[in-house]
Design a protein around this motif. Structure first.
Motif, mmCIF file in Angstrom:
data_model
loop_
_atom_site.group_PDB
_atom_site.id
_atom_site.type_symbol
_atom_site.label_atom_id
_atom_site.label_comp_id
_atom_site.label_asym_id
_atom_site.label_seq_id
_atom_site.Cartn_x
_atom_site.Cartn_y
_atom_site.Cartn_z
ATOM 1 N N GLY A 122 0.820 -1.200 0.000
ATOM 2 C CA GLY A 122 0.000 0.000 0.000
ATOM 3 C C GLY A 122 0.856 1.251 0.000
ATOM 4 N N GLY A 123 0.208 2.400 0.172
ATOM 5 C CA GLY A 123 0.924 3.661 0.119
ATOM 6 C C GLY A 123 1.356 4.174 1.466
ATOM 7 N N SER A 124 1.054 3.431 2.533
ATOM 8 C CA SER A 124 1.348 3.932 3.871
ATOM 9 C C SER A 124 2.831 3.901 4.199
ATOM 10 C CB SER A 124 0.587 3.115 4.914
ATOM 11 O OG SER A 124 1.082 1.778 4.940
ATOM 12 N N GLY A 125 3.569 2.997 3.564
ATOM 13 C CA GLY A 125 4.994 2.886 3.849
ATOM 14 C C GLY A 125 5.313 1.955 4.998
ATOM 15 N N TRP A 126 4.293 1.340 5.585
ATOM 16 C CA TRP A 126 4.521 0.435 6.711
ATOM 17 C C TRP A 126 4.062 -0.966 6.340
ATOM 18 C CZ3 TRP A 126 7.040 2.172 10.998
ATOM 19 C CH2 TRP A 126 7.154 3.568 11.115
ATOM 20 N N LEU A 127 4.774 -1.942 6.874
ATOM 21 C CA LEU A 127 4.354 -3.323 6.672
ATOM 22 C C LEU A 127 4.125 -3.973 8.018
ATOM 23 C CD1 LEU A 127 7.017 -5.305 7.362
ATOM 24 C CD2 LEU A 127 7.790 -4.276 5.240
ATOM 25 N N CYS A 128 3.325 -5.001 8.009
ATOM 26 C CA CYS A 128 2.908 -5.704 9.218
ATOM 27 C C CYS A 128 3.593 -7.070 9.222
ATOM 28 C CB CYS A 128 1.394 -5.847 9.189
ATOM 29 S SG CYS A 128 0.635 -6.119 10.788
ATOM 30 N N VAL A 129 4.534 -7.271 10.142
ATOM 31 C CA VAL A 129 5.364 -8.471 10.154
ATOM 32 C C VAL A 129 5.061 -9.298 11.399
ATOM 33 C CG1 VAL A 129 7.734 -9.345 10.020
ATOM 34 C CG2 VAL A 129 7.166 -7.140 8.991
ATOM 35 N N GLU A 130 5.014 -10.600 11.224
ATOM 36 C CA GLU A 130 4.817 -11.512 12.364
ATOM 37 C C GLU A 130 5.811 -11.149 13.465
ATOM 38 O OE1 GLU A 130 5.590 -14.690 15.041
ATOM 39 O OE2 GLU A 130 6.984 -14.167 13.422
#
Length: 298
Positions: A122-130
């Protein structure tokens, strides 16, 4: 022996009571700040005063893409398998190369964000990692960056479980060093800097650089001696005994800091070139004109 420290896992330096003591102890504190991210006003103030140095991770990772990825995959492969994943954490995409996120995605370690979208796409620049993989990566990134000759900093964190995420002998050694340093400094440098404003703290460090360097050298020698002891009980005794060896040096740091805070350092701060220029810039025009007329020949 590093003279500066690299803070992680967060982009912003924590605004806590113990921070001034950390800034006083190390020559400089590095912070892992992606170029596209604007840190907090507090962190920006510390950067402006030269107390914190922002480090853009992609500037360095891009130079060693292959080695960097290979090293992380190696520690990731050694991560023990658990039946249930831990709660995810958010990591900015510019804290690593795109190939890294693809590897984590292939292994199912990039989880769905609260909006049910792949955050890194996405455009937020953040990723969600385990959770475990994310903690492992943040610890790996800080350790890898800190060992580069052009950075040469000691990795430190206020989230010690992130050291533990790496596992293995290297992480165990870092944990012993970190615990020994914290134990020694807790007794001899208990937030000595109090809530000294950033500019005053920077001025104190500039005036007493040699004193602080000698103090840190002595502490780090004791830290290494204590960390070599693998037995927890014996190591705690060594840490306790180290406080006596550092008493005189720590008392001198506290004494000079007390004099500085009571006003002895104020005049010297004003006399510094930078502060003097800022002061002159605030003087009214008529006063500058008067000063120039007094200095004119005739």
């Amino acid at each position: 022996m590093a003279d500066s420290a690299l803070y992680y896992p967060y982009i912003d330096v924590p605004e806590t009571g113990a921070l001034n003591a950390v800034l006083l102890y190390w020559d400089q504190l590095g912070a892992i700040v992606p170029r596209v991210v604007s840190p907090s006003s507090f962190t920006r103030e510390l950067v402006a005063e030269g107390l914190v140095s922002p480090i853009a991770p992609r500037d360095y990772v891009s130079l060693y893409d292959g080695d960097f990825l290979e090293g992380f995959v190696d520690v990731l492969d050694r991560l023990p398998v658990q039946s249930a994943p831990l709660a995810p954490i958010f990591v900015h995409v510019d804290k690593g190369p795109s190939q890294l996120w693809a590897i984590l995605d292939e292994r199912g370690l990039v989880t769905r964000s609260p909006t049910d979208r792949r955050a890194w796409r996405g455009g937020s620049g953040w990723l969600c990692v385990e959770g475990r993989a994310g903690a492992l990566y943040l610890a790996y990134l800080a350790s890898w960056l800190s060992m580069l000759p052009e950075i040469a900093m000691e990795p430190i964190t206020d989230q010690r479980q992130l050291f533990e995420a790496m596992g293995g002998a290297a992480a165990a050694s870092l944990l012993r060093v970190d615990a020994a340093r914290a134990g020694i400094l807790e007794g001899v440098l208990p937030s000595s800097a109090g809530h000294l404003p950033a500019r005053e703290l920077a001025s104190f460090k500039e005036q007493h650089a040699n004193l602080l360097l000698l103090f840190r050298r002595k502490v780090e020698e004791l830290v290494i001696d204590c960390a070599r002891e693998h037995d927890d009980t014996l190591r705690r005794r060594l840490v306790d005994a180290s406080g006596d060896d550092l008493k005189d040096a720590a008392d001198e740091v506290r004494r000079r800091l007390s004099v500085f805070r009571s006003g002895g350092g104020l005049l010297r701060t004003v006399r510094s070139a930078r502060c003097f220029r800022e002061l002159v810039a605030q003087w009214p025009a008529w006063l500058l004109t008067n000063l120039r007329s007094r200095r004119a020949p005739g």
